[in-house]
Design a protein around this motif. Structure first.
Motif, PDB file in Angstrom:
ATOM      1  N   GLU A 153      -7.906   4.854  -4.459  1.00  0.00           N
ATOM      2  CA  GLU A 153      -7.280   3.526  -4.591  1.00  0.00           C
ATOM      3  C   GLU A 153      -7.195   3.131  -3.167  1.00  0.00           C
ATOM      4  O   GLU A 153      -7.467   1.992  -2.899  1.00  0.00           O
ATOM      5  N   ASP A 197       4.772   4.931  -7.043  1.00  0.00           N
ATOM      6  CA  ASP A 197       5.059   4.487  -8.563  1.00  0.00           C
ATOM      7  C   ASP A 197       4.615   3.342  -8.807  1.00  0.00           C
ATOM      8  O   ASP A 197       5.367   2.135  -8.670  1.00  0.00           O
ATOM      9  N   LYS A 198       3.152   2.852  -9.037  1.00  0.00           N
ATOM     10  CA  LYS A 198       2.642   1.563  -9.069  1.00  0.00           C
ATOM     11  C   LYS A 198       3.268   0.535 -10.085  1.00  0.00           C
ATOM     12  O   LYS A 198       3.765  -0.673  -9.737  1.00  0.00           O
ATOM     13  N   GLY A 221      -2.096   2.221  -4.967  1.00  0.00           N
ATOM     14  CA  GLY A 221      -1.484   3.413  -5.067  1.00  0.00           C
ATOM     15  C   GLY A 221      -1.667   4.300  -3.787  1.00  0.00           C
ATOM     16  O   GLY A 221      -2.247   3.932  -2.665  1.00  0.00           O
ATOM     17  N   ILE A 243      -1.494  -4.415  -5.213  1.00  0.00           N
ATOM     18  CA  ILE A 243      -0.612  -3.133  -5.284  1.00  0.00           C
ATOM     19  C   ILE A 243      -1.750  -1.906  -5.394  1.00  0.00           C
ATOM     20  O   ILE A 243      -2.371  -1.840  -6.246  1.00  0.00           O
ATOM     21  N   LEU A 302      -3.267  -4.999 -10.260  1.00  0.00           N
ATOM     22  CA  LEU A 302      -3.023  -3.653 -10.217  1.00  0.00           C
ATOM     23  C   LEU A 302      -4.117  -2.728 -10.321  1.00  0.00           C
ATOM     24  O   LEU A 302      -4.022  -1.499 -10.480  1.00  0.00           O
ATOM     25  N   VAL A 348       1.755   2.939  -2.611  1.00  0.00           N
ATOM     26  CA  VAL A 348       2.751   2.873  -3.472  1.00  0.00           C
ATOM     27  C   VAL A 348       2.745   3.935  -4.338  1.00  0.00           C
ATOM     28  O   VAL A 348       1.738   4.419  -5.108  1.00  0.00           O
ATOM     29  N   GLN A 356      -8.616  -1.795  -9.399  1.00  0.00           N
ATOM     30  CA  GLN A 356      -9.094  -1.382  -8.045  1.00  0.00           C
ATOM     31  C   GLN A 356     -10.337  -2.311  -7.768  1.00  0.00           C
ATOM     32  O   GLN A 356     -10.984  -1.629  -6.510  1.00  0.00           O
ATOM     33  N   THR A 391       0.816  -1.156   0.056  1.00  0.00           N
ATOM     34  CA  THR A 391       0.001  -0.109   0.055  1.00  0.00           C
ATOM     35  C   THR A 391       0.857   1.272   0.029  1.00  0.00           C
ATOM     36  O   THR A 391       2.073   1.305   0.492  1.00  0.00           O
ATOM     37  N   TYR A 438       6.957  -0.283  -9.241  1.00  0.00           N
ATOM     38  CA  TYR A 438       6.990  -1.159  -8.084  1.00  0.00           C
ATOM     39  C   TYR A 438       6.641  -2.413  -8.641  1.00  0.00           C
ATOM     40  O   TYR A 438       7.144  -3.465  -8.207  1.00  0.00           O
ATOM     41  N   ALA A 439       5.603  -2.578  -9.258  1.00  0.00           N
ATOM     42  CA  ALA A 439       5.144  -3.976  -9.849  1.00  0.00           C
ATOM     43  C   ALA A 439       6.172  -4.272 -10.943  1.00  0.00           C
ATOM     44  O   ALA A 439       6.246  -5.821 -10.707  1.00  0.00           O
ATOM     45  N   GLU A 476      -3.422   0.308 -18.332  1.00  0.00           N
ATOM     46  CA  GLU A 476      -2.628   0.110 -17.751  1.00  0.00           C
ATOM     47  C   GLU A 476      -1.701  -1.064 -18.074  1.00  0.00           C
ATOM     48  O   GLU A 476      -0.474  -0.818 -17.713  1.00  0.00           O
TER      49      GLU A 476
END
Length: 139
Positions: free
Chosen positions: A114, A12-13, A109, A107, A90, A10, A92, A8, A16-17, A39
């Protein structure tokens, strides 16, 4: 039962992913990445560029090589998927069929929308007894 890890706040999703996908790939854990189509396209591009001297093999779920590719990108969990070890969400919304995976990486944001959606998913998993782990990132 599926283990659920929440990452949580994050910033830069996608970056990070990418790092999580690389970590899973290097550990020999195939990953299915779930996101909206736009995305997914952005994530695909980031996987090519996030680390100049590294490559994380990946493709879309409908690609003929998906079964041999360690990171598979999809916008739906409907139909046949080649891997069921790790699912990275990624999006919601609660992923349909997440329970067919050994592990789920959520993940989330840092923006209010989010975080709210992430809390709703967290409550869903918690209320049904799924094992949960939290990894809060610094803002």
């Amino acid at each position: 039962m599926t283990r659920v890890d929440f990452h949580t706040n994050v910033a830069d999703k996608l970056g990070y992913a990418c790092r999580l996908a690389r970590k899973a790939y290097l550990a020999g854990q195939p990953v299915v990445v779930l996101a909206e189509p736009s995305e997914l396209r952005a994530f695909d591009e980031r996987l090519w560029t996030f680390a100049p001297l590294e490559f994380v093999p990946h493709c879309m779920a409908d690609n003929a090589l998906a079964a041999q590719t360690p990171v598979v990108l999809t916008s739906t969990l409907e139909g046949k998927l080649p891997h069921h070890q790790v699912l990275m969400n990624l999006g919601q919304t609660l992923p349909a069929n997440f329970a067919s995976f050994e592990r789920l990486l959520e993940i989330v944001g840092g923006d209010a929308q989010e975080l709210h959606a992430g809390r709703e998913r967290y409550r869903f998993y918690r209320d049904r007894g799924y094992p949960l782990a939290n990894h809060k990132q610094d803002a």
